[in-house]
Design a protein around this motif. Structure first.
Motif, mmCIF file in Angstrom:
data_model
loop_
_atom_site.group_PDB
_atom_site.id
_atom_site.type_symbol
_atom_site.label_atom_id
_atom_site.label_comp_id
_atom_site.label_asym_id
_atom_site.label_seq_id
_atom_site.Cartn_x
_atom_site.Cartn_y
_atom_site.Cartn_z
ATOM 1 N N ASN A 6 -5.441 173.422 38.422
ATOM 2 C CA ASN A 6 -4.642 174.594 38.081
ATOM 3 C C ASN A 6 -3.292 174.415 38.761
ATOM 4 N N VAL A 7 -2.430 173.607 38.162
ATOM 5 C CA VAL A 7 -1.143 173.262 38.740
ATOM 6 C C VAL A 7 -0.046 173.984 37.974
ATOM 7 N N GLU A 8 0.883 174.556 38.722
ATOM 8 C CA GLU A 8 2.035 175.217 38.123
ATOM 9 C C GLU A 8 3.266 174.365 38.378
ATOM 10 N N ALA A 9 4.032 174.067 37.333
ATOM 11 C CA ALA A 9 5.312 173.379 37.459
ATOM 12 C C ALA A 9 6.376 174.366 36.990
ATOM 13 N N ARG A 10 7.332 174.658 37.876
ATOM 14 C CA ARG A 10 8.326 175.668 37.566
ATOM 15 C C ARG A 10 9.707 175.172 37.967
ATOM 16 N N ARG A 20 9.394 172.829 41.112
ATOM 17 C CA ARG A 20 8.383 173.033 42.156
ATOM 18 C C ARG A 20 6.999 172.909 41.520
ATOM 19 N N ILE A 21 6.150 172.092 42.139
ATOM 20 C CA ILE A 21 4.785 171.885 41.659
ATOM 21 C C ILE A 21 3.842 172.447 42.709
ATOM 22 N N THR A 22 3.019 173.406 42.291
ATOM 23 C CA THR A 22 2.125 174.103 43.206
ATOM 24 C C THR A 22 0.702 174.019 42.688
ATOM 25 N N ASP A 23 -0.237 173.693 43.573
ATOM 26 C CA ASP A 23 -1.660 173.722 43.240
ATOM 27 C C ASP A 23 -2.119 175.162 43.415
ATOM 28 N N ARG A 24 -2.389 175.838 42.325
ATOM 29 C CA ARG A 24 -2.759 177.247 42.392
ATOM 30 C C ARG A 24 -4.185 177.451 42.885
ATOM 31 N N ASN A 25 -4.961 176.368 42.985
ATOM 32 C CA ASN A 25 -6.324 176.455 43.503
ATOM 33 C C ASN A 25 -6.417 176.014 44.961
ATOM 34 N N TYR A 51 3.244 172.874 48.639
ATOM 35 C CA TYR A 51 3.790 172.566 47.319
ATOM 36 C C TYR A 51 4.693 171.356 47.442
#
Length: 155
Positions: A6-10, A20-25, A51
Motif C-alpha cells: 500500500n504505497v502512496e506516490a505523491r 514523496r513515496i510513503t508505505d501506508r502500511n 518515507y
C-alpha cells in the motif's frame, strides 16, 4: 506479499518535480525476537524509513541510461548480469536525487537513482511485458507527474 503493498506516490513540489513515496502500511513497531536466547518476542519501535523523496527535476537528462544489473560476482569480478537490467538516473555531482527520512529526524541521500527494469527471476513468461511496464512507469513519472518541472528530460 504483493497484496499487502500500500504505497502512496505523491508530487510534493511540481516545479522541482519532487515525489514523496510513503508505505501506508508501515507499522509503528516491530516484533523483535532474539535468535540466540530463549527470551520471548518483544515489540520494538520501527526504525525503518518513514518515507522516501525523489527529486526528479535534478536529473541530468543526457546522463539517463540503461546499465547492467549485476546478479553475481566472484572475487570482485562480475560473473552474471543483465546487460540493460536497470535505468540509472544521475544528477550533477553533489545533487541529492533521493533521500530516505528516518524517524529520528536524520536523512540519507544519494546522487543517483536506479530502477530495476527486469526481474532477476529469469525466463518468466511475461518478462517482456513486465519490463515494458517499468519503462512506461518511468515515462509516466516524467511525462505526466512532472509536467511543470523546470528541467525536462527526453521521454
Amino acid at each position: 506479499m504483493a497484496s499487502d503493498i500500500n504505497v502512496e506516490a505523491r508530487v510534493v513540489d511540481a516545479a522541482e518535480c519532487s515525489v514523496r513515496i510513503t508505505d501506508r502500511n508501515r507499522p509503528a513497531s516491530k516484533t523483535i525476537r532474539g535468535e540466540w536466547d530463549d527470551k520471548p518476542a518483544t515489540p520494538s519501535p520501527n526504525t525503518d524509513g518513514l518515507y522516501r523523496e525523489l527529486y526528479l527535476g535534478r536529473v541530468v537528462a543526457q546522463d539517463i541510461k540503461k546499465v547492467p544489473q549485476v546478479l553475481g560476482t566472484r572475487n570482485g569480478v562480475v560473473v552474471e548480469q543483465i546487460v540493460d537490467g536497470k535505468w540509472r538516473l544521475a544528477g550533477s555531482p553533489g545533487d541529492d536525487l533521493w533521500c530516505i527520512f528516518w524517524p529520528d529526524g536524520r536523512k540519507s541521500c544519494s546522487d543517483n537513482i536506479e530502477f530495476e527494469r527486469m526481474s532477476v527471476v529469469r525466463n518468466l513468461p511475461d518478462q517482456e511485458e513486465r519490463t515494458k511496464r517499468v519503462d512506461r512507469a518511468l515515462v509516466h513519472l516524467y511525462g505526466d507527474l512532472c509536467k511543470g518541472a523546470q528541467k525536462r528530460v527526453p521521454f
